[in-house]
Design an enzyme around this catalytic site. Structure first.
Site, short mmCIF file in Angstrom:
data_model
loop_
_atom_site.label_atom_id
_atom_site.label_comp_id
_atom_site.label_asym_id
_atom_site.label_seq_id
_atom_site.Cartn_x
_atom_site.Cartn_y
_atom_site.Cartn_z
CB THR A 30 -0.94 0.00 1.25
OG1 THR A 30 -1.63 -1.22 1.30
CG2 THR A 30 -1.93 1.13 1.23
NE ARG B 181 -7.45 -8.91 1.63
CZ ARG B 181 -6.67 -7.86 1.85
NH1 ARG B 181 -6.38 -7.03 0.87
NH2 ARG B 181 -6.16 -7.63 3.04
N GLY C 295 -9.47 -5.42 1.00
CA GLY C 295 -8.82 -5.11 2.28
C GLY C 295 -9.35 -3.82 2.87
CG ASP C 296 -6.58 -1.56 5.13
OD1 ASP C 296 -6.00 -2.54 4.60
OD2 ASP C 296 -6.04 -0.43 5.23
N GLY D 239 -0.85 -1.80 6.17
CA GLY D 239 -0.62 -2.95 7.04
C GLY D 239 -1.60 -4.06 6.74
CG HIS D 240 -3.14 -8.40 8.44
ND1 HIS D 240 -4.02 -8.85 9.40
CD2 HIS D 240 -3.22 -9.27 7.41
CE1 HIS D 240 -4.59 -9.96 8.97
NE2 HIS D 240 -4.12 -10.24 7.77
N GLY D 241 -4.64 -5.80 6.20
CA GLY D 241 -5.96 -5.23 5.96
C GLY D 241 -7.05 -5.76 6.86
N1 GLY Z 1 -3.46 -2.80 3.69
C1 GLY Z 1 -3.74 -3.26 2.42
C2 GLY Z 1 -4.47 -4.52 2.39
O1 GLY Z 1 -4.41 -5.32 3.31
O2 GLY Z 1 -5.13 -4.74 1.40
#
Ligand code: GLY
Length: 309
Positions: free
Chosen positions: A169, A197, A199-200, A221-223
């Protein structure tokens, strides 16, 4: 009023071989956005142009350089938000678009909706004459090789997020001379993600949020973890309750770590020009410009200064 821009090129364990290119990329994007602010441009224009610069730079996971999903396809997510009016636009799972952030802005400005997804987003792009880009043009040789190595999505993604396996990102936040704030975030998501999928990044209040009453945030980070704690709004709610910008970002990232074991990073700016760039991953490339001073960093607690002309 003081104009400020802050950008990030993704929070993850950026390997040494692309660390310089990542730093150069965020510095160039921050300067590009700041040059607009300096000429009296809006925060909204500044964040769009900074994110476009990083989407065009194949070192980052957005636009050119994006990661591949489990089918070997590129599906892109982006958001943009204007803190003056709370107008926002987003696209998710869009294909063959080099600058999803500008498509998100078109959703905001040319439709009655906030988000378009997948085929609908592509049909809208076609309808307004956005030129499509063949998937091969968006994919780097590096990404094709990485995808071949890790063809299967790993369910232990949180543990793996802080390794070279992840790649995350880009984003920008800004405040302009009128005190208006804006944010933009764009991503290819997580390598080998399931088809469809999301994400955030394109979700309002998760991957980004902007409100002149509190500030602007862009997350990385981890979406799935960011979604669970609505990270961008969480940071702004701490600011609304009187926390300094840097404390609000740190508290929220720590909460995400404690509550859902998620790692990531965020940049934030307040309407008065207070700003922060923080992360809980090994590295995050970031840069900021205020009063012709360029700040940048890559490792935790690292902050370099460069005077612009
Ligand atoms: N932060 C981006 C994603 O997880 O898609």
């Amino acid at each position: 009023m003081k104009a400020v821009i802050v950008v990030h090129g993704g929070a993850w364990a950026i390997p040494d071989e692309i660390s310089q290119a990542s730093i150069d990329g965020v510095k160039a994007a921050a300067c590009e956005g700041f040059s607009l602010l300096k000429r009296g441009g809006s925060a909204l224009d500044a964040v769009e142009s900074a994110v476009r610069a990083m989407e065009d730079n194949a070192v980052f996971n957005a636009g050119h350089g994006a990661v591949l999903n489990s089918d070997g396809e590129v599906e892109l997510d982006a958001v943009i938000m204007d803190g003056r009016t709370l107008a926002c636009g987003a696209v998710s799972s869009v294909k063959n678009i080099a600058n999803p952030v500008s498509l998100a802005r078109a959703v905001m400005e040319k439709t009655d909706h906030v988000m378009l997804t997948s085929k609908g987003a592509n049909l809208f792009a076609e309808g307004i004459g956005v030129v499509t880009t063949p998937t091969e043009t968006l994919v780097t040789e590096y990404e094709r090789k990485e995808w071949e190595k890790h063809k299967k999505y790993h369910t232990g993604v949180i543990e793996l997020f802080n390794t070279q396996w992840a790649h995350d990102t880009v984003g920008a936040v800004a405040v302009d001379h009128s005190g208006n704030v804006a944010c933009a975030t764009s991503t290819g998501g997580i390598r080998n993600k399931m088809v469809g999928r999301v994400g955030d990044s394109p979700i309002i209040g998760c991957g980004g949020y902007a409100d002149n009453l509190s500030g602007a945030v862009s997350c990385t980070g981890h979406g799935e973890s960011i979604l669970k704690v609505t990270l961008a709004r969480l940071i702004l709610s701490h600011i609304e309750q009187g926390k300094e910008v840097v404390d609000a970002v740190e508290l929220s990232l720590r909460y995400m770590g404690d509550r859902v074991h998620g790692a990531g990073g965020a940049i934030a700016v307040s309407p008065s020009g207070e700003w922060a760039a923080k992360f809980t991953t090994e590295r995050m490339a970031w840069a900021s410009v205020e009063c012709d001073i360029l700040w940048y960093g890559l490792n935790p607690n690292e902050k370099f200064k460069q005077q612009l002309s």
